[in-house]
Design a protein around this motif. Sequence first.
Motif, PDB file in Angstrom:
ATOM      1  N   ASN A   1     107.941 -15.306  84.418  1.00 20.95           N
ATOM      2  CA  ASN A   1     108.353 -16.112  85.572  1.00 20.95           C
ATOM      3  C   ASN A   1     108.154 -17.596  85.289  1.00 20.95           C
ATOM      4  OD1 ASN A   1     108.686 -13.582  86.743  1.00 20.95           O
ATOM      5  ND2 ASN A   1     106.686 -13.636  87.729  1.00 20.95           N
ATOM      6  N   HIS A   2     108.848 -18.075  84.280  1.00 19.01           N
ATOM      7  CA  HIS A   2     108.519 -19.357  83.667  1.00 19.01           C
ATOM      8  C   HIS A   2     108.970 -20.574  84.470  1.00 19.01           C
ATOM      9  CE1 HIS A   2     107.781 -16.880  80.061  1.00 19.01           C
ATOM     10  NE2 HIS A   2     108.920 -16.288  80.363  1.00 19.01           N
ATOM     11  N   ALA A   3     110.156 -20.529  85.091  1.00 18.27           N
ATOM     12  CA  ALA A   3     110.739 -21.721  85.727  1.00 18.27           C
ATOM     13  C   ALA A   3     110.783 -22.872  84.720  1.00 18.27           C
ATOM     14  CB  ALA A   3     109.974 -22.114  86.989  1.00 18.27           C
TER      15      ALA A   3
ATOM     16  N   LEU B   1     103.757 -16.801  72.471  1.00 25.03           N
ATOM     17  CA  LEU B   1     104.638 -17.908  72.099  1.00 25.03           C
ATOM     18  C   LEU B   1     105.275 -18.542  73.334  1.00 25.03           C
ATOM     19  CD1 LEU B   1     106.435 -16.371  68.978  1.00 25.03           C
ATOM     20  CD2 LEU B   1     104.685 -18.148  68.974  1.00 25.03           C
ATOM     21  N   LEU B   2     105.757 -17.694  74.254  1.00 30.24           N
ATOM     22  CA  LEU B   2     106.396 -18.211  75.461  1.00 30.24           C
ATOM     23  C   LEU B   2     105.388 -18.951  76.342  1.00 30.24           C
ATOM     24  CD1 LEU B   2     108.782 -15.249  76.380  1.00 30.24           C
ATOM     25  CD2 LEU B   2     109.371 -17.433  75.320  1.00 30.24           C
ATOM     26  N   GLU B   3     104.147 -18.464  76.345  1.00 30.22           N
ATOM     27  CA  GLU B   3     103.118 -19.168  77.112  1.00 30.22           C
ATOM     28  C   GLU B   3     102.828 -20.535  76.494  1.00 30.22           C
ATOM     29  OE1 GLU B   3      98.664 -18.322  78.989  1.00 30.22           O
ATOM     30  OE2 GLU B   3      99.385 -17.140  77.293  1.00 30.22           O
ATOM     31  N   MET B   4     102.842 -20.609  75.181  1.00 25.37           N
ATOM     32  CA  MET B   4     102.638 -21.887  74.513  1.00 25.37           C
ATOM     33  C   MET B   4     103.768 -22.867  74.850  1.00 25.37           C
ATOM     34  SD  MET B   4     102.620 -22.696  70.409  1.00 25.37           S
ATOM     35  CE  MET B   4     101.092 -21.856  70.073  1.00 25.37           C
ATOM     36  N   ILE B   5     105.008 -22.341  74.925  1.00 26.76           N
ATOM     37  CA  ILE B   5     106.178 -23.202  75.136  1.00 26.76           C
ATOM     38  C   ILE B   5     106.342 -23.580  76.606  1.00 26.76           C
ATOM     39  CG2 ILE B   5     108.702 -23.296  74.994  1.00 26.76           C
ATOM     40  CD1 ILE B   5     108.433 -21.361  72.572  1.00 26.76           C
ATOM     41  N   THR B   6     106.216 -22.604  77.494  1.00 25.25           N
ATOM     42  CA  THR B   6     106.552 -22.829  78.906  1.00 25.25           C
ATOM     43  C   THR B   6     105.333 -22.998  79.802  1.00 25.25           C
ATOM     44  OG1 THR B   6     106.552 -20.489  79.567  1.00 25.25           O
ATOM     45  CG2 THR B   6     108.557 -21.344  78.528  1.00 25.25           C
ATOM     46  N   GLY B   7     104.176 -22.524  79.336  1.00 30.02           N
ATOM     47  CA  GLY B   7     102.974 -22.569  80.164  1.00 30.02           C
ATOM     48  C   GLY B   7     102.677 -21.267  80.853  1.00 30.02           C
TER      49      GLY B   7
END
Length: 447
Positions: free
Chosen positions: A188-190, A178-184
Amino acid sequence: MSTETHAPYEAGFTESGANRVYTVTGGDWEQVLGAGEEAAETIVVNMGPQHPSTHGVLRLVLDIEGETVRQTRLVIGYLHTGIEKSCEYRTWTQAVTFLTRADYLSPLFTETAYCLSVEKLLGITDQVPERATVIRVLVMELQRISSHLVGLATSGMELGATTAMIVGFREREKILDLLEMITGLRMNHAYVRPGGLAQDLPDGAEKAIRVFLKDMPGRIKEYHRLLTGQPIWRNRMIDVNYLDASACLALGVTGPLLRAAGLPWDLRKTMPYCGYENYEFDVPTATEADSFARYLVRLEEMTESLKIIEQCLDKLSKLGPGPVMVADKKIAWPAQLSIGSDGMGNSLDHIRKIMGTSMEALIHHFKLVTEGFRVPPGQVYTAIEGPRGELGVHVVSDGGTRPYRVHVRDPSFVNLQAVPAMTEGGQVGDVIVAVASVDPVLGGVDR
């Protein structure tokens, strides 16, 4: 006490002269302890930093007498990265990419605490779009669950319950998707930037999150069925590593450890930020102040986070589409991030728009990205409730385009002080339980 020697073991007397202390570095065991003294013998044991049960690159030096721990010393610094100092050599926005790598299990919390501090210095706290603030809460609560799942999984692994490790990482993987979908990015999203967010929620994100909300309550019940009533799990944790509220306050310990000791101190309630005062949720507490109580508090916090996430989705539906970055173009970096046909940004249409608007627009975009914006002189400390307790960021500005000083008050660093208080006088095996119940992240400790 020891001196420089090449002997197979080193021996000396404590200051009181009562006990002989052996630091064993090799040799035959009978030869080491063959002196035959009647007095109790103390052995110095090194645990870590690569020991599989020290919850990361943490080193523990134990003075043990039989199976009893007489003294616990913590040695840190094996994961030192100089993150705080590195921020002084980058722009205010670029500093986010360093700070997100501190506590690598909850990077969005560090990003948010830092950006809240910068926004206070800029005087734009009220200008941050509400949609951006709600999404910040949404992703933080997703990551709170993810962090607690890692704590559950690694604790199970360290105590021998390997199935707990498997199921913990199983649900965490769904959150990382989910976080990859939202932040890419998975970690370590930035993603959180001064003034708002890097980008809005993508299409399909809300639907995917709601699917997760339906699935996760059943998974939490599964953890209870798997562990909560399990006799070995209970015997290893109940009445083990006791630390009451007064000891927590004396040591500065916060988070699940403090709430498991009966004090409902949660900054989301006591010192609200990001609009947490507008969400309905409870602060789980317990009074037993032992490792088992901390385990239960974390499981209950997952349930409360699910409530907050659902409320975030409802708020976003009511708000509808809108900006996720402040309107001031002198701060809003990057401006209008777009994805091109190759899956990378910025899109050619956006580049053409910048270059075709005016020479001044192109110069402004170039200076904003390379030099950054200026922040008025001053200093701010902002604290938020991270998965492990009070996560604070102290930011100092001298009026330039780079931070003069950034310092993180990481809860793992402070909470580790409690390990000697919890373990001295107990059994060697309980040291593993103590560290697991603190759930430290050494990236945040060493920074």
